[in-house]
Design a protein around this motif. Structure first.
Motif, PDB file in Angstrom:
ATOM      1  N   LYS A 108       0.464  -1.205  -0.123  1.00 26.69           N
ATOM      2  CA  LYS A 108       0.736  -0.603   0.176  1.00 26.69           C
ATOM      3  C   LYS A 108       0.860   1.774   0.476  1.00 26.69           C
ATOM      4  O   LYS A 108       1.156   2.437  -0.880  1.00 26.69           O
ATOM      5  N   GLU A 109       1.864   0.830   1.027  1.00 23.50           N
ATOM      6  CA  GLU A 109       2.361   2.950   0.783  1.00 23.50           C
ATOM      7  C   GLU A 109       3.996   2.422  -0.132  1.00 23.50           C
ATOM      8  O   GLU A 109       3.810   3.868  -0.793  1.00 23.50           O
ATOM      9  N   MET A 110       3.903   1.931  -1.008  1.00 25.19           N
ATOM     10  CA  MET A 110       4.604   1.405  -2.507  1.00 25.19           C
ATOM     11  C   MET A 110       3.832   2.252  -3.199  1.00 25.19           C
ATOM     12  O   MET A 110       3.910   3.241  -3.942  1.00 25.19           O
ATOM     13  N   LEU A 111       2.243   1.587  -3.696  1.00 27.71           N
ATOM     14  CA  LEU A 111       1.201   2.860  -4.388  1.00 27.71           C
ATOM     15  C   LEU A 111       1.080   3.883  -4.054  1.00 27.71           C
ATOM     16  O   LEU A 111       1.160   4.791  -5.505  1.00 27.71           O
ATOM     17  N   ASP A 112       1.140   4.296  -2.811  1.00 30.10           N
ATOM     18  CA  ASP A 112       1.006   5.370  -2.364  1.00 30.10           C
ATOM     19  C   ASP A 112       1.796   6.611  -3.114  1.00 30.10           C
ATOM     20  O   ASP A 112       1.106   7.807  -3.548  1.00 30.10           O
ATOM     21  N   ALA A 113       3.226   5.383  -2.791  1.00 28.87           N
ATOM     22  CA  ALA A 113       3.859   6.458  -3.158  1.00 28.87           C
ATOM     23  C   ALA A 113       4.117   7.314  -4.735  1.00 28.87           C
ATOM     24  O   ALA A 113       4.917   8.198  -4.747  1.00 28.87           O
ATOM     25  N   ILE A 114       3.703   5.812  -5.096  1.00 28.46           N
ATOM     26  CA  ILE A 114       3.922   6.106  -7.167  1.00 28.46           C
ATOM     27  C   ILE A 114       2.975   6.943  -7.556  1.00 28.46           C
ATOM     28  O   ILE A 114       3.681   8.072  -7.920  1.00 28.46           O
ATOM     29  N   GLU A 115       2.327   7.453  -6.501  1.00 29.63           N
ATOM     30  CA  GLU A 115       0.988   7.949  -7.126  1.00 29.63           C
ATOM     31  C   GLU A 115       1.583   9.612  -6.559  1.00 29.63           C
ATOM     32  O   GLU A 115       1.307  10.462  -7.824  1.00 29.63           O
ATOM     33  N   HIS A 116       2.952  10.040  -5.903  1.00 28.23           N
ATOM     34  CA  HIS A 116       2.522  11.156  -5.958  1.00 28.23           C
ATOM     35  C   HIS A 116       4.574  11.405  -5.876  1.00 28.23           C
ATOM     36  O   HIS A 116       4.813  12.747  -5.787  1.00 28.23           O
ATOM     37  N   LEU A 117       5.373  10.332  -6.783  1.00 29.46           N
ATOM     38  CA  LEU A 117       6.562  10.327  -7.373  1.00 29.46           C
ATOM     39  C   LEU A 117       6.288  11.835  -8.776  1.00 29.46           C
ATOM     40  O   LEU A 117       5.239  11.760  -9.094  1.00 29.46           O
ATOM     41  N   GLU A 118       7.707  12.504  -9.077  1.00 29.25           N
ATOM     42  CA  GLU A 118       7.609  13.151  -9.893  1.00 29.25           C
ATOM     43  C   GLU A 118       8.311  12.580 -11.242  1.00 29.25           C
ATOM     44  O   GLU A 118       8.453  11.645 -11.391  1.00 29.25           O
ATOM     45  N   THR A 119       7.577  13.595 -12.221  1.00 32.73           N
ATOM     46  CA  THR A 119       8.243  12.966 -13.832  1.00 32.73           C
ATOM     47  C   THR A 119       9.129  12.542 -13.333  1.00 32.73           C
ATOM     48  O   THR A 119       9.702  11.472 -14.334  1.00 32.73           O
ATOM     49  N   HIS A 120      10.671  12.727 -13.163  1.00 25.57           N
ATOM     50  CA  HIS A 120      11.868  11.887 -13.378  1.00 25.57           C
ATOM     51  C   HIS A 120      12.723  10.963 -12.334  1.00 25.57           C
ATOM     52  O   HIS A 120      13.480  10.860 -12.321  1.00 25.57           O
ATOM     53  N   ASP A 121      11.116  10.523 -11.197  1.00 24.64           N
ATOM     54  CA  ASP A 121      11.534   9.988 -10.346  1.00 24.64           C
ATOM     55  C   ASP A 121      10.932   7.991 -10.658  1.00 24.64           C
ATOM     56  O   ASP A 121      10.689   7.090 -10.304  1.00 24.64           O
ATOM     57  N   MET A 122      11.335   8.262 -12.792  1.00 23.78           N
ATOM     58  CA  MET A 122      10.092   7.158 -13.619  1.00 23.78           C
ATOM     59  C   MET A 122      11.481   5.809 -12.735  1.00 23.78           C
ATOM     60  O   MET A 122      10.406   4.492 -12.753  1.00 23.78           O
ATOM     61  N   THR A 123      12.842   5.597 -12.173  1.00 25.51           N
ATOM     62  CA  THR A 123      13.201   4.736 -12.276  1.00 25.51           C
ATOM     63  C   THR A 123      12.690   3.865 -10.798  1.00 25.51           C
ATOM     64  O   THR A 123      12.524   2.922 -10.269  1.00 25.51           O
ATOM     65  N   VAL A 124      12.668   4.811  -9.493  1.00 27.82           N
ATOM     66  CA  VAL A 124      12.337   4.699  -8.515  1.00 27.82           C
ATOM     67  C   VAL A 124      10.761   3.737  -8.778  1.00 27.82           C
ATOM     68  O   VAL A 124      10.468   2.779  -7.893  1.00 27.82           O
ATOM     69  N   GLU A 125      10.334   4.635  -9.930  1.00 24.16           N
ATOM     70  CA  GLU A 125       8.660   4.200  -9.540  1.00 24.16           C
ATOM     71  C   GLU A 125       9.040   2.781 -10.500  1.00 24.16           C
ATOM     72  O   GLU A 125       7.653   1.706  -9.899  1.00 24.16           O
ATOM     73  N   ASP A 126       9.389   2.373 -11.191  1.00 21.48           N
ATOM     74  CA  ASP A 126      10.105   0.690 -11.499  1.00 21.48           C
ATOM     75  C   ASP A 126      10.112  -0.058 -10.278  1.00 21.48           C
ATOM     76  O   ASP A 126       9.521  -1.329 -10.444  1.00 21.48           O
ATOM     77  N   ASP A 127      10.973   0.105  -9.859  1.00 25.72           N
ATOM     78  CA  ASP A 127      11.482  -0.285  -8.800  1.00 25.72           C
ATOM     79  C   ASP A 127      10.266  -0.633  -7.382  1.00 25.72           C
ATOM     80  O   ASP A 127      10.296  -2.018  -7.697  1.00 25.72           O
ATOM     81  N   LEU A 128       9.677   0.485  -7.441  1.00 26.33           N
ATOM     82  CA  LEU A 128       8.480  -0.085  -6.411  1.00 26.33           C
ATOM     83  C   LEU A 128       6.968  -0.570  -7.108  1.00 26.33           C
ATOM     84  O   LEU A 128       6.823  -1.331  -6.107  1.00 26.33           O
ATOM     85  N   LEU A 129       7.070  -0.200  -8.161  1.00 26.81           N
ATOM     86  CA  LEU A 129       6.065  -1.286  -9.391  1.00 26.81           C
ATOM     87  C   LEU A 129       6.447  -3.197  -8.948  1.00 26.81           C
ATOM     88  O   LEU A 129       5.442  -3.190  -8.953  1.00 26.81           O
ATOM     89  N   ALA A 130       7.764  -3.217  -9.170  1.00 31.40           N
ATOM     90  CA  ALA A 130       8.108  -4.707  -9.412  1.00 31.40           C
ATOM     91  C   ALA A 130       7.673  -4.700  -8.459  1.00 31.40           C
ATOM     92  O   ALA A 130       7.752  -5.889  -7.977  1.00 31.40           O
TER      93      ALA A 130
END
Length: 148
Positions: A108-130
């Protein structure tokens, strides 16, 4: 090279703390599991703490690559984690339920974080989503073990 946002660093550090606590908790359960499902759960818990250890390292390294400072002490983990340490004397089913609850919280925290990441945080988003996808699978598998 763009560095990740402060929000991304905060989300990653939250996961470092949670993974640190979960790693110890899974070891505790691995050592203390007993009952008719011992063989199956003993092996599964080892598989889970091995996976958590790998993700824990991935997250901390992502922080370091982006000039972040991952939590690195048990004191910091316990202060910042949103999950709790293992409790003693739990049945095998209670241990599995605890892991499901922790994985659900972390996901839940990962998915919540993904919603609030900025466009240049794509690598973080990829890691959290995986990681969230793998956690979802593990939750499904653990829930199936509780069905009698």
């Amino acid at each position: 090279m763009n560095m990740i946002s402060t929000q991304a660093k905060k989300a990653l550090n939250q996961q470092v703390a949670n993974y640190g606590v979960l790693f110890v908790k899974l070891h505790n359960y691995h050592w203390y599991i007993n009952g008719p499902e011992f063989l199956t759960l003993h092996v599964k818990l080892e598989e889970l703490y091995t996976w958590v250890s790998e993700q824990y390292d991935v997250v901390a390294e992502r922080l370091l690559m982006n000039h972040g400072e991952p939590y690195a002490t048990l004191k910091e983990y316990l202060e910042h984690a949103t999950i709790e340490e293992a409790k003693r004397g739990l049945s095998a089913d209670e241990m599995v339920e605890s892991v499901i609850s922790d994985f659900s919280q972390i996901r839940k925290e990962m998915l919540d974080a993904i919603e609030h990441l900025e466009t240049h945080d794509m690598t973080v988003e990829d890691d959290l989503l995986a990681q969230a996808k793998e956690i979802e699978k593990q939750i499904w598998m653990l829930r199936a073990t509780l069905e009698k």
